[in-house]
Design a protein around this motif. Structure first.
Motif, PDB file in Angstrom:
ATOM      1  N   ASP A 183       0.825  -1.202   0.000  1.00  0.00           N
ATOM      2  CA  ASP A 183       0.000   0.000   0.000  1.00  0.00           C
ATOM      3  C   ASP A 183       0.862   1.256   0.000  1.00  0.00           C
ATOM      4  OD1 ASP A 183      -2.396   1.334  -0.096  1.00  0.00           O
ATOM      5  OD2 ASP A 183      -2.903   1.069   2.006  1.00  0.00           O
ATOM      6  N   SER A 184       1.920   1.232   0.804  1.00  0.00           N
ATOM      7  CA  SER A 184       2.825   2.382   0.879  1.00  0.00           C
ATOM      8  C   SER A 184       3.550   2.610  -0.438  1.00  0.00           C
ATOM      9  CB  SER A 184       3.852   2.174   2.006  1.00  0.00           C
ATOM     10  OG  SER A 184       3.221   2.152   3.257  1.00  0.00           O
ATOM     11  N   ILE A 185       4.048   1.526  -1.032  1.00  0.00           N
ATOM     12  CA  ILE A 185       4.809   1.659  -2.278  1.00  0.00           C
ATOM     13  C   ILE A 185       3.931   2.220  -3.390  1.00  0.00           C
ATOM     14  CG2 ILE A 185       5.981   0.363  -4.117  1.00  0.00           C
ATOM     15  CD1 ILE A 185       7.028  -1.514  -1.888  1.00  0.00           C
ATOM     16  N   GLN A 186       2.700   1.675  -3.511  1.00  0.00           N
ATOM     17  CA  GLN A 186       1.864   2.128  -4.635  1.00  0.00           C
ATOM     18  C   GLN A 186       1.498   3.601  -4.520  1.00  0.00           C
ATOM     19  OE1 GLN A 186      -1.633   2.928  -4.859  1.00  0.00           O
ATOM     20  NE2 GLN A 186      -2.031   2.754  -2.663  1.00  0.00           N
ATOM     21  N   VAL A 187       1.244   4.108  -3.309  1.00  0.00           N
ATOM     22  CA  VAL A 187       0.830   5.510  -3.188  1.00  0.00           C
ATOM     23  C   VAL A 187       2.011   6.459  -3.385  1.00  0.00           C
ATOM     24  CG1 VAL A 187       1.070   5.840  -0.673  1.00  0.00           C
ATOM     25  CG2 VAL A 187      -0.710   7.058  -1.924  1.00  0.00           C
ATOM     26  N   MET A 188       3.215   6.043  -2.973  1.00  0.00           N
ATOM     27  CA  MET A 188       4.403   6.884  -3.186  1.00  0.00           C
ATOM     28  C   MET A 188       4.765   6.965  -4.667  1.00  0.00           C
ATOM     29  SD  MET A 188       6.936   6.021   0.024  1.00  0.00           S
ATOM     30  CE  MET A 188       6.974   4.260  -0.303  1.00  0.00           C
ATOM     31  N   VAL A 189       4.734   5.817  -5.342  1.00  0.00           N
ATOM     32  CA  VAL A 189       5.074   5.801  -6.769  1.00  0.00           C
ATOM     33  C   VAL A 189       4.003   6.541  -7.575  1.00  0.00           C
ATOM     34  CG1 VAL A 189       5.589   4.352  -8.757  1.00  0.00           C
ATOM     35  CG2 VAL A 189       6.329   3.626  -6.489  1.00  0.00           C
ATOM     36  N   LEU A 190       2.749   6.392  -7.178  1.00  0.00           N
ATOM     37  CA  LEU A 190       1.670   7.116  -7.853  1.00  0.00           C
ATOM     38  C   LEU A 190       1.865   8.627  -7.715  1.00  0.00           C
ATOM     39  CD1 LEU A 190      -0.848   6.445  -9.474  1.00  0.00           C
ATOM     40  CD2 LEU A 190      -2.150   6.404  -7.353  1.00  0.00           C
ATOM     41  N   GLY A 191       2.305   9.077  -6.539  1.00  0.00           N
ATOM     42  CA  GLY A 191       2.604  10.494  -6.338  1.00  0.00           C
ATOM     43  C   GLY A 191       3.720  10.972  -7.249  1.00  0.00           C
ATOM     44  N   ALA A 192       4.752  10.144  -7.397  1.00  0.00           N
ATOM     45  CA  ALA A 192       5.869  10.503  -8.284  1.00  0.00           C
ATOM     46  C   ALA A 192       5.412  10.590  -9.737  1.00  0.00           C
ATOM     47  CB  ALA A 192       6.992   9.480  -8.139  1.00  0.00           C
ATOM     48  N   LEU A 193       4.546   9.671 -10.146  1.00  0.00           N
ATOM     49  CA  LEU A 193       4.023   9.704 -11.517  1.00  0.00           C
ATOM     50  C   LEU A 193       3.164  10.947 -11.749  1.00  0.00           C
ATOM     51  CD1 LEU A 193       3.136   5.921 -11.929  1.00  0.00           C
ATOM     52  CD2 LEU A 193       4.850   7.186 -13.247  1.00  0.00           C
ATOM     53  N   ARG A 194       2.409  11.368 -10.728  1.00  0.00           N
ATOM     54  CA  ARG A 194       1.642  12.609 -10.855  1.00  0.00           C
ATOM     55  C   ARG A 194       2.580  13.800 -10.980  1.00  0.00           C
ATOM     56  NH1 ARG A 194      -2.599  10.898  -6.136  1.00  0.00           N
ATOM     57  NH2 ARG A 194      -4.018   9.688  -7.443  1.00  0.00           N
ATOM     58  N   GLY A 195       3.702  13.748 -10.249  1.00  0.00           N
ATOM     59  CA  GLY A 195       4.702  14.806 -10.371  1.00  0.00           C
ATOM     60  C   GLY A 195       5.249  14.907 -11.783  1.00  0.00           C
ATOM     61  N   LEU A 196       5.344  13.763 -12.475  1.00  0.00           N
ATOM     62  CA  LEU A 196       5.765  13.736 -13.882  1.00  0.00           C
ATOM     63  C   LEU A 196       4.621  14.121 -14.815  1.00  0.00           C
ATOM     64  CD1 LEU A 196       7.808  10.393 -14.012  1.00  0.00           C
ATOM     65  CD2 LEU A 196       8.729  12.709 -14.244  1.00  0.00           C
ATOM     66  N   GLN A 197       3.421  14.318 -14.231  1.00  0.00           N
ATOM     67  CA  GLN A 197       2.186  14.610 -14.974  1.00  0.00           C
ATOM     68  C   GLN A 197       1.814  13.457 -15.907  1.00  0.00           C
ATOM     69  OE1 GLN A 197       2.197  18.652 -16.573  1.00  0.00           O
ATOM     70  NE2 GLN A 197       3.397  19.371 -14.820  1.00  0.00           N
ATOM     71  N   ASP A 198       2.156  12.241 -15.445  1.00  0.00           N
ATOM     72  CA  ASP A 198       1.776  11.020 -16.157  1.00  0.00           C
ATOM     73  C   ASP A 198       0.584  10.415 -15.415  1.00  0.00           C
ATOM     74  OD1 ASP A 198       2.105   8.733 -17.987  1.00  0.00           O
ATOM     75  OD2 ASP A 198       2.715   7.652 -16.186  1.00  0.00           O
ATOM     76  N   VAL A 199      -0.587  10.487 -15.997  1.00  0.00           N
ATOM     77  CA  VAL A 199      -1.791  10.071 -15.270  1.00  0.00           C
ATOM     78  C   VAL A 199      -2.645   9.032 -15.994  1.00  0.00           C
ATOM     79  CG1 VAL A 199      -2.013  12.165 -13.869  1.00  0.00           C
ATOM     80  CG2 VAL A 199      -2.995  12.128 -16.169  1.00  0.00           C
ATOM     81  N   LYS A 200      -2.557   8.935 -17.309  1.00  0.00           N
ATOM     82  CA  LYS A 200      -3.479   8.066 -18.046  1.00  0.00           C
ATOM     83  C   LYS A 200      -3.152   6.586 -17.873  1.00  0.00           C
ATOM     84  CE  LYS A 200      -4.832  11.569 -21.413  1.00  0.00           C
ATOM     85  NZ  LYS A 200      -4.832  12.000 -22.845  1.00  0.00           N
TER      86      LYS A 200
END
Length: 460
Positions: free
Chosen positions: A378-395
């Motif tokens: 759970d921790s890993i997925q939310v941290m990596v998801l945050g990093a991907l949002r920082g890259l503006q990669d969402v789709k």
């Protein structure tokens, strides 16, 4: 691998993340206080709050997920000192958050009749309806607050939302005490009193955060003198294009946990109350990871604005490492205390409800074993998801979260969660499978994108 190049970032990452964590924990603590106080009234009341909040979680996930688009855009504008872009992002983001708040309130309010068609215990539904009326209205100040919060986080001013959330928590505890149990001349309102406490404390929260931002020189010019209805369609589209997939990512995750509430309701009020205890406890530790997820979104967004992709990758991995270490600690904590933590919610001395209470304690204790193991994924997925949002990669991450939770996780929960199989524990096996799949696939996506950015930058 030189661990020092990653651990050297721990101090700054923690400094940035800690206020976000406390702010996030503050949101969960409102629910924690509601659950503890309402739990003293009986298991049916606790199950009713769980059922009512299941609708709220879905609406909140869409509103909060949508608002996360503001943070990376603000972080990128802030790192490049682009005042006009920052102000435009905040104004349009706030307009969309207000619109989302009203829309989510209306959606929850008019979907209440669905509770009667979901095969939930009748006494639980009857208690949940009046609670839901008031808590649904609190979505408006809640999502407006998120607009201010995401702006503040993007400016790396993470303490202000924390202060506002702490004030809201103090207000909520006091209001709950007075209104649930009828103190200082007020009537005892039961779970409706808890709903009033939540509603009023959320209005206090958004007003206080806005006031704090107007007192700071960096943010004052950005959050004042705003022509809210003079809008640029290009900026609206940009935020919507980032926010809509982010909202769906959060929706897919929250919806599977909400499905766990509904599936446990099919097993009866006691499994539903036990599910609520385990869910509330695990969501508190999740907020720590969520804080690091926001930190990764801010820092990755900053480095993207500076086009320093090697630094971006190093900083992101330092956040992932810190979060994983904390998650392993929470895993051991849950496993060691799984028999004791549920007692926080249940009055063991309640003779009238003794049999129900003992069943809830036993079920919740077993669920915390499953919760212990999914702390890491759970921790890993939310941290990596945050990093991907920082890259503006969402789709692509949106597709990943849908596959993980609904193609893999939910069928497992549905099959193994039947009374003839593993019951409540089987429901949580599905949650564990979904979160683990998401953590692996999202990490592979981040690794691919950052290596691609570095290679392309070196070629140019």
């Amino acid at each position: 691998m030189n661990f020092k190049e990653y651990t050297s970032e721990f101090s700054y990452n923690w400094k940035l993340a800690a206020p976000v964590m406390l702010g996030m924990l503050g949101h969960t603590f409102v629910s924690f206080v509601d659950n503890i106080m309402v739990g003293q009234l009986g298991t049916a009341e606790l199950a009713a709050v769980s059922l009512g909040n299941s609708f709220m979680f879905i609406a909140m996930s869409l509103g909060i997920g949508f608002s996360t688009a503001i943070t990376p855009l603000i972080a990128e504008a802030d790192s490049s000192n682009n005042f006009d872009k920052a102000k435009s992002t905040f104004k349009h983001g706030l307009f969309l958050c207000i619109s989302m708040g009203v829309l989510m309130f209306l959606g929850v309010y008019f979907s209440k009749p669905l509770l009667y068609f979901m095969k939930q215990p009748t006494e639980v539904v009857d208690l949940a309806i009046p609670y839901l009326d008031l808590v649904a209205f609190s979505l408006i100040p809640m999502i407006i607050f998120q607009g201010f919060k995401q702006f503040s986080d993007g400016m790396s001013m993470t303490k202000y939302p924390m202060y506002a959330t702490l004030l809201a928590n103090v207000s909520n505890v006091l209001l709950n005490y007075v209104l649930i149990f009828g103190k200082f001349g007020f009537p005892a309102m039961g779970i409706v009193g808890a709903a009033y406490g939540t509603l009023l404390s959320r209005f206090i929260m958004v007003i206080y955060l806005w006031w704090l931002l107007t007192k700071n020189e960096r943010s004052k010019k950005l959050v004042t003198n705003i022509k809210l209805f003079v809008l640029d369609s290009l900026m609206l589209r940009k935020i919507i294009n980032l926010g809509a997939p982010s909202a769906m990512q959060m929706f897919f995750e929250v919806a599977i946990f909400t499905a766990a509430i509904w599936l446990s309701g099919l097993l009866g009020k006691n499994p539903q109350a036990a599910n609520q205890i385990a869910l509330n406890l695990s969501s508190m530790t999740f907020m720590v990871a969520m804080g690091l997820g926001v930190t990764s979104m801010i820092r990755v967004g900053n480095q993207k604005g500076l086009q320093k992709y090697n630094e971006l990758r190093r900083i992101a991995f330092s956040i992932f490492l810190l979060g994983t270490i904390l998650a392993v600690g929470f895993c051991f904590l849950f496993f060691a205390l799984h028999e004791y933590l549920p007692h926080l919610y249940i009055d063991s001395n309640d003779v009238e409800n003794y049999a129900d209470n003992m069943e809830v304690l036993k079920l919740a204790s077993n669920l915390l074993i499953a919760a212990a193991f999914f702390q890491i994924s759970d921790s890993i997925q939310v941290m990596v998801l945050g990093a991907l949002r920082g890259l503006q990669d969402v789709k692509i991450p949106t597709i990943i979260t849908f596959i993980s939770y609904w193609i893999i996780g939910f069928p497992i929960s549905f099959y193994f969660g039947k009374e003839s199989m593993y019951g409540s524990f089987g429901i949580w096996l599905g949650l564990l499978a979904g979160l683990t799949t998401a953590s692996i696939l999202l990490y592979l996506r981040f690794n691919y994108l950052t290596l691609k950015l570095i290679n392309n930058n070196e070629l140019t």
